[in-house]
Scaffold this motif. Structure first.
Motif, PDB file in Angstrom:
ATOM      1  N   GLU A 130       0.824  -1.206   0.000  1.00  0.00           N
ATOM      2  CA  GLU A 130       0.000   0.000   0.000  1.00  0.00           C
ATOM      3  C   GLU A 130       0.858   1.256   0.000  1.00  0.00           C
ATOM      4  OE1 GLU A 130      -2.418  -0.384   3.433  1.00  0.00           O
ATOM      5  OE2 GLU A 130      -3.684  -1.972   2.593  1.00  0.00           O
ATOM      6  N   ARG A 131       1.974   1.220   0.738  1.00  0.00           N
ATOM      7  CA  ARG A 131       2.847   2.393   0.834  1.00  0.00           C
ATOM      8  C   ARG A 131       3.892   2.427  -0.277  1.00  0.00           C
ATOM      9  NH1 ARG A 131      -0.763   3.006   3.896  1.00  0.00           N
ATOM     10  NH2 ARG A 131      -0.700   3.923   5.997  1.00  0.00           N
ATOM     11  N   GLY A 132       3.957   1.361  -1.077  1.00  0.00           N
ATOM     12  CA  GLY A 132       4.893   1.334  -2.196  1.00  0.00           C
ATOM     13  C   GLY A 132       6.343   1.186  -1.802  1.00  0.00           C
ATOM     14  N   VAL A 133       6.602   0.469  -0.679  1.00  0.00           N
ATOM     15  CA  VAL A 133       7.979   0.290  -0.215  1.00  0.00           C
ATOM     16  C   VAL A 133       8.289  -1.200  -0.042  1.00  0.00           C
ATOM     17  CG1 VAL A 133       8.054   2.516   0.937  1.00  0.00           C
ATOM     18  CG2 VAL A 133       7.313   0.495   2.224  1.00  0.00           C
ATOM     19  N   ALA A 134       9.561  -1.505   0.084  1.00  0.00           N
ATOM     20  CA  ALA A 134      10.014  -2.878   0.272  1.00  0.00           C
ATOM     21  C   ALA A 134      10.550  -3.062   1.676  1.00  0.00           C
ATOM     22  CB  ALA A 134      11.102  -3.220  -0.744  1.00  0.00           C
ATOM     23  N   LEU A 135      10.239  -4.220   2.262  1.00  0.00           N
ATOM     24  CA  LEU A 135      10.817  -4.647   3.530  1.00  0.00           C
ATOM     25  C   LEU A 135      11.548  -5.960   3.264  1.00  0.00           C
ATOM     26  CD1 LEU A 135       7.754  -4.179   5.947  1.00  0.00           C
ATOM     27  CD2 LEU A 135       9.585  -2.541   5.478  1.00  0.00           C
ATOM     28  N   VAL A 136      12.804  -6.041   3.668  1.00  0.00           N
ATOM     29  CA  VAL A 136      13.567  -7.253   3.392  1.00  0.00           C
ATOM     30  C   VAL A 136      14.435  -7.621   4.585  1.00  0.00           C
ATOM     31  CG1 VAL A 136      15.426  -5.935   2.262  1.00  0.00           C
ATOM     32  CG2 VAL A 136      15.157  -8.367   1.761  1.00  0.00           C
ATOM     33  N   GLY A 137      14.446  -8.906   4.936  1.00  0.00           N
ATOM     34  CA  GLY A 137      15.343  -9.407   5.971  1.00  0.00           C
ATOM     35  C   GLY A 137      16.688  -9.735   5.366  1.00  0.00           C
ATOM     36  N   ALA A 138      17.760  -9.357   6.055  1.00  0.00           N
ATOM     37  CA  ALA A 138      19.106  -9.571   5.518  1.00  0.00           C
ATOM     38  C   ALA A 138      20.072  -9.854   6.653  1.00  0.00           C
ATOM     39  CB  ALA A 138      19.578  -8.349   4.727  1.00  0.00           C
ATOM     40  N   ALA A 317      16.009   0.222  -1.492  1.00  0.00           N
ATOM     41  CA  ALA A 317      15.719   1.593  -1.905  1.00  0.00           C
ATOM     42  C   ALA A 317      15.245   1.662  -3.353  1.00  0.00           C
ATOM     43  CB  ALA A 317      16.956   2.467  -1.714  1.00  0.00           C
ATOM     44  N   SER A 318      15.644   0.686  -4.180  1.00  0.00           N
ATOM     45  CA  SER A 318      15.184   0.609  -5.576  1.00  0.00           C
ATOM     46  C   SER A 318      14.777  -0.835  -5.861  1.00  0.00           C
ATOM     47  CB  SER A 318      16.294   1.048  -6.537  1.00  0.00           C
ATOM     48  OG  SER A 318      16.701   2.378  -6.280  1.00  0.00           O
ATOM     49  N   PRO A 319      13.685  -1.294  -5.249  1.00  0.00           N
ATOM     50  CA  PRO A 319      13.340  -2.718  -5.290  1.00  0.00           C
ATOM     51  C   PRO A 319      12.687  -3.134  -6.606  1.00  0.00           C
ATOM     52  CG  PRO A 319      11.636  -1.539  -4.116  1.00  0.00           C
ATOM     53  CD  PRO A 319      12.700  -0.528  -4.473  1.00  0.00           C
ATOM     54  N   PRO A 320      12.675  -4.442  -6.890  1.00  0.00           N
ATOM     55  CA  PRO A 320      11.962  -4.922  -8.082  1.00  0.00           C
ATOM     56  C   PRO A 320      10.451  -4.754  -7.945  1.00  0.00           C
ATOM     57  CG  PRO A 320      12.744  -6.760  -6.746  1.00  0.00           C
ATOM     58  CD  PRO A 320      13.354  -5.524  -6.172  1.00  0.00           C
ATOM     59  N   ARG A 321       9.952  -4.724  -6.698  1.00  0.00           N
ATOM     60  CA  ARG A 321       8.530  -4.510  -6.425  1.00  0.00           C
ATOM     61  C   ARG A 321       8.384  -4.139  -4.958  1.00  0.00           C
ATOM     62  NH1 ARG A 321       6.620  -8.421  -3.262  1.00  0.00           N
ATOM     63  NH2 ARG A 321       7.636 -10.470  -3.258  1.00  0.00           N
ATOM     64  N   PRO A 322       7.267  -3.524  -4.572  1.00  0.00           N
ATOM     65  CA  PRO A 322       7.040  -3.259  -3.153  1.00  0.00           C
ATOM     66  C   PRO A 322       6.534  -4.508  -2.432  1.00  0.00           C
ATOM     67  CG  PRO A 322       5.223  -2.406  -4.439  1.00  0.00           C
ATOM     68  CD  PRO A 322       6.236  -2.916  -5.426  1.00  0.00           C
ATOM     69  N   GLY A 323       6.555  -4.462  -1.101  1.00  0.00           N
ATOM     70  CA  GLY A 323       6.066  -5.568  -0.296  1.00  0.00           C
ATOM     71  C   GLY A 323       7.184  -6.244   0.470  1.00  0.00           C
ATOM     72  N   LEU A 324       6.859  -7.384   1.102  1.00  0.00           N
ATOM     73  CA  LEU A 324       7.876  -8.180   1.776  1.00  0.00           C
ATOM     74  C   LEU A 324       8.710  -8.909   0.732  1.00  0.00           C
ATOM     75  CD1 LEU A 324       6.300  -9.975   4.888  1.00  0.00           C
ATOM     76  CD2 LEU A 324       7.711  -7.926   4.794  1.00  0.00           C
ATOM     77  N   LEU A 325      10.009  -8.757   0.794  1.00  0.00           N
ATOM     78  CA  LEU A 325      10.910  -9.419  -0.141  1.00  0.00           C
ATOM     79  C   LEU A 325      11.822 -10.368   0.615  1.00  0.00           C
ATOM     80  CD1 LEU A 325      12.057  -6.401  -2.373  1.00  0.00           C
ATOM     81  CD2 LEU A 325       9.998  -7.814  -2.591  1.00  0.00           C
ATOM     82  N   THR A 326      12.340 -11.369  -0.101  1.00  0.00           N
ATOM     83  CA  THR A 326      13.377 -12.238   0.438  1.00  0.00           C
ATOM     84  C   THR A 326      14.551 -12.205  -0.526  1.00  0.00           C
ATOM     85  OG1 THR A 326      12.779 -14.300  -0.714  1.00  0.00           O
ATOM     86  CG2 THR A 326      11.557 -13.765   1.310  1.00  0.00           C
ATOM     87  N   LEU A 327      15.611 -12.901  -0.165  1.00  0.00           N
ATOM     88  CA  LEU A 327      16.783 -12.935  -1.050  1.00  0.00           C
ATOM     89  C   LEU A 327      16.429 -13.530  -2.407  1.00  0.00           C
ATOM     90  CD1 LEU A 327      18.075 -16.086  -1.248  1.00  0.00           C
ATOM     91  CD2 LEU A 327      18.602 -15.572   1.116  1.00  0.00           C
ATOM     92  N   LEU A 328      15.334 -14.305  -2.492  1.00  0.00           N
ATOM     93  CA  LEU A 328      14.930 -14.881  -3.769  1.00  0.00           C
ATOM     94  C   LEU A 328      14.401 -13.828  -4.730  1.00  0.00           C
ATOM     95  CD1 LEU A 328      13.082 -18.038  -2.403  1.00  0.00           C
ATOM     96  CD2 LEU A 328      15.434 -17.885  -3.244  1.00  0.00           C
ATOM     97  N   ASP A 329      14.009 -12.674  -4.191  1.00  0.00           N
ATOM     98  CA  ASP A 329      13.491 -11.586  -5.030  1.00  0.00           C
ATOM     99  C   ASP A 329      14.582 -10.652  -5.519  1.00  0.00           C
ATOM    100  OD1 ASP A 329      10.584 -12.099  -4.693  1.00  0.00           O
ATOM    101  OD2 ASP A 329      11.034 -11.663  -2.587  1.00  0.00           O
ATOM    102  N   LEU A 330      15.787 -10.819  -4.996  1.00  0.00           N
ATOM    103  CA  LEU A 330      16.866  -9.884  -5.279  1.00  0.00           C
ATOM    104  C   LEU A 330      18.021 -10.590  -5.970  1.00  0.00           C
ATOM    105  CD1 LEU A 330      16.916  -8.114  -1.793  1.00  0.00           C
ATOM    106  CD2 LEU A 330      15.790  -7.295  -3.876  1.00  0.00           C
ATOM    107  N   PRO A 331      18.745  -9.888  -6.825  1.00  0.00           N
ATOM    108  CA  PRO A 331      19.949 -10.480  -7.407  1.00  0.00           C
ATOM    109  C   PRO A 331      21.010 -10.665  -6.342  1.00  0.00           C
ATOM    110  CG  PRO A 331      19.811  -8.152  -7.946  1.00  0.00           C
ATOM    111  CD  PRO A 331      18.519  -8.509  -7.269  1.00  0.00           C
ATOM    112  N   LEU A 332      22.005 -11.482  -6.641  1.00  0.00           N
ATOM    113  CA  LEU A 332      23.100 -11.660  -5.696  1.00  0.00           C
ATOM    114  C   LEU A 332      23.679 -10.301  -5.344  1.00  0.00           C
ATOM    115  CD1 LEU A 332      24.985 -14.761  -7.125  1.00  0.00           C
ATOM    116  CD2 LEU A 332      23.576 -14.656  -5.072  1.00  0.00           C
TER     117      LEU A 332
END
Length: 344
Positions: A130-138, A317-332
């Protein structure tokens, strides 16, 4: 960062050992600069960041206990380092998302939050979208050593039937918080009681197992996790022996096994014992070809966690999409942020 683009303004949410290390790592970075810092500890709130993290070269930022004020101070991204359990940190992460800020968090259960609490994970995902941001655990574990590294190695194999990951760590070489987490200083009886209550041991093996399974297209049907309390002069590889209640604890032996139907798919094993011989990280991919890697000494936990957080914050800060992300959503993640090499 694109050359000439202004540095990202970072809000540090939590200034414990890892949050402080992140502050020091960003000294001299051209890509990111600490612009706000939050900590509810009265001993830190109101002080200058330089004093709190003991680094004269850090930015002169006043640490505040008012999280909403810090989040509204014009920052671009948050690095959050306050807790390991999703239920504990969910209100903080919700506040960050509501402020319209992307966030990389060291919360171990956020590496694959569905495994901890699907309802809370769904709530955070909806709010972030809804807020158009990404949250990711790292972090290094979960987030790299026992999942991302295995998936990267699996990319050079096929017909994979099993993944084994092993970490052997000597807590005497780690900070006091880690030593407490594995029971050093306790008796066997005390540690056993805390293990039963879920208050000792590594948090995140389930997250790592789900990340590996999801990355390889496996549908896990069962998981078994066991934690064995180790006492002085006890070999983790030997059969369990009866322990005296007052015996001194040397660490823990923690194992997770995951299955898909009647097939063993994943074995994740951690030996965390004082004075253990041959600390290392190891991954075995059973496939064609079979692949193995062995990292003598193991991956430096705190330093690698800081790097994973900083690099994930850049991606959030420049995610592929908003929402909860995991390492599977991000490049190495590559080491994109300079700084941190110079001493304060």
């Amino acid at each position: 960062m694109t050359p000439g683009r202004p540095a990202l303004r970072v809000c540090l949410f939590g200034l414990g050992a890892i949050g402080g290390a992140v502050a020091r790592a960003l000294i001299g970075s051209e890509a990111m600069v600490v612009a706000a810092a939050v900590d509810t500890d009265p001993a830190k709130a109101g002080r200058d960041l330089r004093s709190v993290v003991r680094a004269r070269s850090a930015p002169s930022v006043t640490v505040t206990g008012d999280a909403r004020a810090a989040l509204g101070s014009g920052c671009h991204v948050v690095i959050h380092t306050t807790g390991s359990r999703l239920a504990e940190v969910e209100p903080q992460l919700a506040m960050i998302a509501e402020a319209g800020l992307p966030c990389a968090t060291s919360c171990e259960e956020m590496a694959f939050p569905e495994a901890a609490d699907p309802a809370l994970a769904g709530k955070l995902d909806r709010l972030a979208r809804e807020r158009g941001v990404a949250l990711v655990g790292a972090g290094v574990n979960p987030g790299f050593a026992m999942d991302a590294l295995a998936l990267a190695l699996a990319g050079a194999s096929r017909g994979i039937s099993h993944v084994t990951v092993e970490r052997v760590l000597d807590p005497l070489s780690r900070r006091r918080a880690f030593q407490k987490k594995v029971g050093l200083g306790l008796t066997y009886q005390e540690a056993s009681r805390l293990v039963e209550a879920g208050e000792l041991g590594h948090v995140g093996l389930r997250q790592s197992a789900w990340l590996i399974a999801r990355g390889l297209g496996w549908e896990l049907t069962s998981m078994e996790e066991r934690v064995r309390v180790l006492c002085e002069d006890e070999d983790p590889a030997s059969p369990r022996r009866r322990q005296r209640p007052g015996a001194s604890v040397s660490g823990l032996h923690q194992v997770l096994r995951a299955r898909e139907g009647d097939r063993d798919r994943i074995t994740l094993e951690m030996v965390m014992a004082a004075g253990v011989e041959g600390p290392h990280d190891a991954v075995t991919i059973t496939g064609t070809p079979e692949l193995k890697i062995w990292i003598p000494g193991g991956i430096p936990g705190d330093e690698a966690t800081v790097s994973c957080l900083v690099n994930a914050a850049l991606q959030a800060a420049s995610p592929p999409r908003p929402g909860l992300l995991t390492l599977l959503d991000l490049p190495l993640r590559a080491g994109a942020v300079g700084g941190g090499a110079r001493r304060p």
